[in-house]
Design a protein around this motif. Structure first.
Motif, PDB file in Angstrom:
ATOM      1  N   UNK A  65       0.869  -1.165   0.000  1.00  0.00           N
ATOM      2  CA  UNK A  65       0.000   0.000   0.000  1.00  0.00           C
ATOM      3  C   UNK A  65       0.911   1.221   0.000  1.00  0.00           C
ATOM      4  N   UNK A  66       0.442   2.289  -0.642  1.00  0.00           N
ATOM      5  CA  UNK A  66       1.257   3.495  -0.721  1.00  0.00           C
ATOM      6  C   UNK A  66       0.391   4.735  -0.600  1.00  0.00           C
ATOM      7  N   UNK A  67       1.033   5.811  -0.188  1.00  0.00           N
ATOM      8  CA  UNK A  67       0.404   7.128  -0.152  1.00  0.00           C
ATOM      9  C   UNK A  67       1.399   8.120  -0.705  1.00  0.00           C
ATOM     10  N   UNK A  68       0.895   9.039  -1.496  1.00  0.00           N
ATOM     11  CA  UNK A  68       1.715  10.128  -2.011  1.00  0.00           C
ATOM     12  C   UNK A  68       0.874  11.387  -1.959  1.00  0.00           C
ATOM     13  N   UNK A  69       1.455  12.530  -2.223  1.00  0.00           N
ATOM     14  CA  UNK A  69       0.643  13.752  -2.234  1.00  0.00           C
ATOM     15  C   UNK A  69      -0.500  13.698  -3.254  1.00  0.00           C
ATOM     16  N   UNK A  70      -0.322  12.958  -4.327  1.00  0.00           N
ATOM     17  CA  UNK A  70      -1.325  12.921  -5.390  1.00  0.00           C
ATOM     18  C   UNK A  70      -2.359  11.811  -5.233  1.00  0.00           C
ATOM     19  N   UNK A  71      -2.001  10.700  -4.601  1.00  0.00           N
ATOM     20  CA  UNK A  71      -2.911   9.556  -4.532  1.00  0.00           C
ATOM     21  C   UNK A  71      -2.475   8.576  -3.456  1.00  0.00           C
ATOM     22  N   UNK A  72      -3.356   7.649  -3.167  1.00  0.00           N
ATOM     23  CA  UNK A  72      -3.007   6.520  -2.306  1.00  0.00           C
ATOM     24  C   UNK A  72      -3.610   5.282  -2.956  1.00  0.00           C
ATOM     25  N   UNK A  73      -3.006   4.139  -2.702  1.00  0.00           N
ATOM     26  CA  UNK A  73      -3.511   2.930  -3.326  1.00  0.00           C
ATOM     27  C   UNK A  73      -2.660   1.718  -3.034  1.00  0.00           C
ATOM     28  N   UNK A  74      -2.800   0.734  -3.903  1.00  0.00           N
ATOM     29  CA  UNK A  74      -2.077  -0.532  -3.785  1.00  0.00           C
ATOM     30  C   UNK A  74      -1.278  -0.739  -5.060  1.00  0.00           C
ATOM     31  N   UNK A  75      -0.031  -1.155  -4.910  1.00  0.00           N
ATOM     32  CA  UNK A  75       0.834  -1.448  -6.051  1.00  0.00           C
ATOM     33  C   UNK A  75       1.238  -2.917  -5.998  1.00  0.00           C
ATOM     34  N   UNK A  76       1.291  -3.555  -7.162  1.00  0.00           N
ATOM     35  CA  UNK A  76       1.732  -4.946  -7.268  1.00  0.00           C
ATOM     36  C   UNK A  76       2.963  -5.002  -8.163  1.00  0.00           C
ATOM     37  N   UNK A  77       3.890  -5.876  -7.802  1.00  0.00           N
ATOM     38  CA  UNK A  77       5.122  -6.043  -8.562  1.00  0.00           C
ATOM     39  C   UNK A  77       5.269  -7.496  -8.984  1.00  0.00           C
ATOM     40  N   UNK A  78       5.494  -7.712 -10.263  1.00  0.00           N
ATOM     41  CA  UNK A  78       5.893  -9.022 -10.771  1.00  0.00           C
ATOM     42  C   UNK A  78       7.406  -8.962 -10.903  1.00  0.00           C
ATOM     43  N   UNK A  79       8.091  -9.922 -10.311  1.00  0.00           N
ATOM     44  CA  UNK A  79       9.550  -9.936 -10.298  1.00  0.00           C
ATOM     45  C   UNK A  79      10.049 -11.088 -11.160  1.00  0.00           C
ATOM     46  N   UNK A  80      11.040 -10.802 -11.965  1.00  0.00           N
ATOM     47  CA  UNK A  80      11.708 -11.825 -12.764  1.00  0.00           C
ATOM     48  C   UNK A  80      13.195 -11.773 -12.455  1.00  0.00           C
TER      49      UNK A  80
END
Length: 179
Positions: A65-80
């Motif tokens: 989960x993240x928060x920034x001055x512009x938005x907040x939300x959820x980020x997903x990362x696919x790692x290779x």
């Protein structure tokens, strides 16, 4: 870095910094997929908490989960673990766009001229790309604007906070009629 657990560990370390170098995000929660290769890696204790977080049949390697001055939300990362696996990684990260606000592919830098094709495919898919270079992470393609399914995003947020997700009610199941 030689295997996927190495890359996941480096990514989690970057995200856990107070101020990630790539974004002005404040990261509140970080979860790593409970894949056996991560549980059996030398980083197992550092990758906790590990949870299973399916989105459209795929399991992101890292969710935060993240928060920034512009938005907040959820980020997903696919790692290779290898740059050569970027096509499969883009496919998986594209599926995550249905359940999170931002989706990324994270992989080590490669050699050759495939960067232009990777960048084009990532932009068309709305997937951001982070490369692990010798001097640290670099974002070469930004993620597209958020557009998640609210149900999937809420389920992932609940899983990251340790809330047990409700099981689906099965119609015409005998246990539903015991009460």
């Amino acid at each position: 870095m030689t295997n996927e657990a190495d890359i996941v560990w480096a990514l989690k370390e970057e995200l856990a910094r107070d101020l990630p170098r790539l974004h002005p995000w404040r990261i509140a929660d970080i979860g790593v997929d409970s894949d056996g290769s991560y549980r059996n890696s030398r980083y197992a204790s550092q990758l906790e908490p590990m949870i299973s977080m399916p989105i459209r049949g795929f399991f992101p390697d890292v969710v935060c989960t993240y928060e920034s001055p512009a938005e907040s939300g959820i980020a997903a990362f696919e790692v290779k673990a290898s740059f050569e696996d970027w096509v499969k990684g883009i496919t998986q990260a594209r599926a995550y766009r249905e359940g999170v606000h931002r989706s990324f592919l994270a992989l080590p830098e490669g050699s050759g001229s495939r960067y232009s094709v990777l960048e084009r495919d990532a932009r068309e898919s709305g997937v951001g790309v982070w490369l692990l270079r010798k001097n640290g992470w670099e974002e070469i393609v930004p993620s597209a604007s958020p557009r998640p399914s609210l149900t999937e995003a809420k389920n992932l947020a609940a899983a990251l906070r340790g809330v047990v997700l409700p099981k689906r009610l099965q119609l015409n199941h005998p246990l539903n009629y015991l009460a």
